[in-house]
Design a protein around this motif. Structure first.
Motif, mmCIF file in Angstrom:
data_model
loop_
_atom_site.group_PDB
_atom_site.id
_atom_site.type_symbol
_atom_site.label_atom_id
_atom_site.label_comp_id
_atom_site.label_asym_id
_atom_site.label_seq_id
_atom_site.Cartn_x
_atom_site.Cartn_y
_atom_site.Cartn_z
ATOM 1 N N GLU A 172 -8.431 28.214 -47.768
ATOM 2 C CA GLU A 172 -8.554 29.466 -47.030
ATOM 3 C C GLU A 172 -9.953 30.068 -47.164
ATOM 4 O O GLU A 172 -10.344 30.939 -46.389
ATOM 5 C CB GLU A 172 -7.519 30.489 -47.532
ATOM 6 N N VAL A 173 -10.699 29.603 -48.188
ATOM 7 C CA VAL A 173 -12.030 30.162 -48.468
ATOM 8 C C VAL A 173 -13.094 29.178 -48.006
ATOM 9 O O VAL A 173 -13.135 28.034 -48.469
ATOM 10 C CB VAL A 173 -12.206 30.457 -49.975
ATOM 11 N N LEU A 174 -13.945 29.629 -47.097
ATOM 12 C CA LEU A 174 -15.024 28.790 -46.600
ATOM 13 C C LEU A 174 -16.293 29.029 -47.428
ATOM 14 O O LEU A 174 -16.567 30.151 -47.850
ATOM 15 C CB LEU A 174 -15.303 29.104 -45.126
ATOM 16 N N ASN A 175 -17.052 27.960 -47.632
ATOM 17 C CA ASN A 175 -18.321 28.085 -48.336
ATOM 18 C C ASN A 175 -19.431 28.390 -47.330
ATOM 19 O O ASN A 175 -19.899 27.520 -46.609
ATOM 20 C CB ASN A 175 -18.642 26.788 -49.083
ATOM 21 N N GLU A 176 -19.814 29.650 -47.296
ATOM 22 C CA GLU A 176 -20.939 30.091 -46.469
ATOM 23 C C GLU A 176 -21.982 30.663 -47.420
ATOM 24 O O GLU A 176 -21.919 31.810 -47.837
ATOM 25 C CB GLU A 176 -20.479 31.121 -45.444
ATOM 26 N N ILE A 177 -22.938 29.825 -47.776
ATOM 27 C CA ILE A 177 -23.879 30.132 -48.855
ATOM 28 C C ILE A 177 -25.031 30.980 -48.324
ATOM 29 O O ILE A 177 -25.641 30.649 -47.309
ATOM 30 C CB ILE A 177 -24.432 28.837 -49.473
ATOM 31 N N ASP A 178 -25.332 32.060 -49.049
ATOM 32 C CA ASP A 178 -26.476 32.884 -48.679
ATOM 33 C C ASP A 178 -27.770 32.129 -48.982
ATOM 34 O O ASP A 178 -27.863 31.393 -49.976
ATOM 35 C CB ASP A 178 -26.454 34.195 -49.447
ATOM 36 N N ILE A 179 -28.769 32.311 -48.143
ATOM 37 C CA ILE A 179 -30.018 31.566 -48.275
ATOM 38 C C ILE A 179 -30.680 31.815 -49.631
ATOM 39 O O ILE A 179 -31.237 30.889 -50.238
ATOM 40 C CB ILE A 179 -30.989 31.910 -47.121
#
Length: 279
Positions: A172-179
């Motif tokens: 349910e949790v997507l990995n959207e990494i901050d730059i």
């Protein structure tokens, strides 16, 4: 009472501070100038260098994939892409990342010159023989630093990115990494390994000033092993394989440092014996 004459070559404390200030200014200017060049090479710095470990055609991933295939194992290193995206969530985030990445690139590339300025500051306080014996300081220290940087970039950084970028507590949790988070992972891996590989140089100078001996290094070898493993756990993913890959070269450097420390003490003993015989 005779008046004491001051050595014209002797510098006061304020003179030393002024000299140190100019060395720091020149070092900073070198870092800034190289940083400006890195700033102008944005596409290469980011697309090729910084985001290189995110691409599955990165040399480290290809090597580990081949090893896993040869052993008959399925491996995440053979995937087509890493299951995360890099995003920017602040207005000035990308510009700030560009500025600071350029400065750090300036420090890494300009490290030999920074060492040169440091050496110019401390060398007048050494004896002529000590200066001759330490001529290779800049070359060796720079070489060790760059080896550590390459090790961090090609081993520690991709292992960290591959593990942390694919780790999920739930689908349910997507990995959207901050730059900024992604860049700090690469930067920490590179800088930490570069500094760790300076261990032989640090031990050399500590031995010269009498802070460590080969016996002390051997006595606390087990404690050093624990500290190395803890440090490896900090800068690598929390899996045993990654920690061992990082710990092994550091332990080798520790053994080399013991040898260097013993060589330094043997030279000091020979020097003392020779002076005693001549007197």
């Amino acid at each position: 009472m005779a008046k004491q004459t001051k050595d014209p070559n002797e510098m006061s404390f304020l003179d030393h501070l002024e000299e140190l200030r100019w060395h720091l200014i020149r070092s900073t200017l070198a870092i800034v100038l190289i940083g400006i060049v890195a700033f102008l090479m944005k596409d290469f710095i980011f697309d090729t260098v910084i985001f290189g470990p995110k691409k599955m055609d990165f040399p480290t991933y290809r090597l580990f994939c081949r090893i896993a295939t040869w052993l008959g194992f399925e491996s995440a290193f053979c995937a087509e892409s890493l299951p995360f995206t890099i995003q920017n969530r602040t207005m000035a985030g990308q510009f700030s990342a560009h500025i600071w990445t350029s400065i750090w690139a300036g420090f890494i590339v300009g490290f030999p010159y920074v060492l040169y300025e440091l050496w110019k500051f401390i060398s007048p306080g050494l004896y002529e023989k000590e200066r001759r014996n330490s001529r290779g300081f800049i070359l060796i220290a720079s070489l060790l630093f760059f080896i550590g940087v390459l090790f961090g970039y090609y081993v520690v950084a991709p292992l960290s990115i591959n593990f942390l970028g694919t780790y999920q507590v739930s689908k349910e949790v997507l990995n959207e990494i901050d730059i900024s988070s992604f860049i700090s992972t690469v930067r920490a891996s590179v800088i930490a390994c570069g500094i760790m590989f300076e261990l032989p140089i640090i031990i050399y100078f500590f031995t010269r000033v009498g802070l460590v001996t080969p016996e002390i290094l051997k006595k606390y070898r087990k404690i050093a092993l624990v500290l190395v493993l803890i440090l490896s756990a900090i800068i690598t993913p929390p899996d045993v394989a990654s920690q061992i890959i990082v710990a092994v070269p550091v332990l080798i450097l520790y053994q080399v440092s013991i040898y260097i420390s013993s060589v330094v003490l043997k030279r000091e003993a020979k020097k003392t014996k020779k002076n005693a015989q001549s007197s």
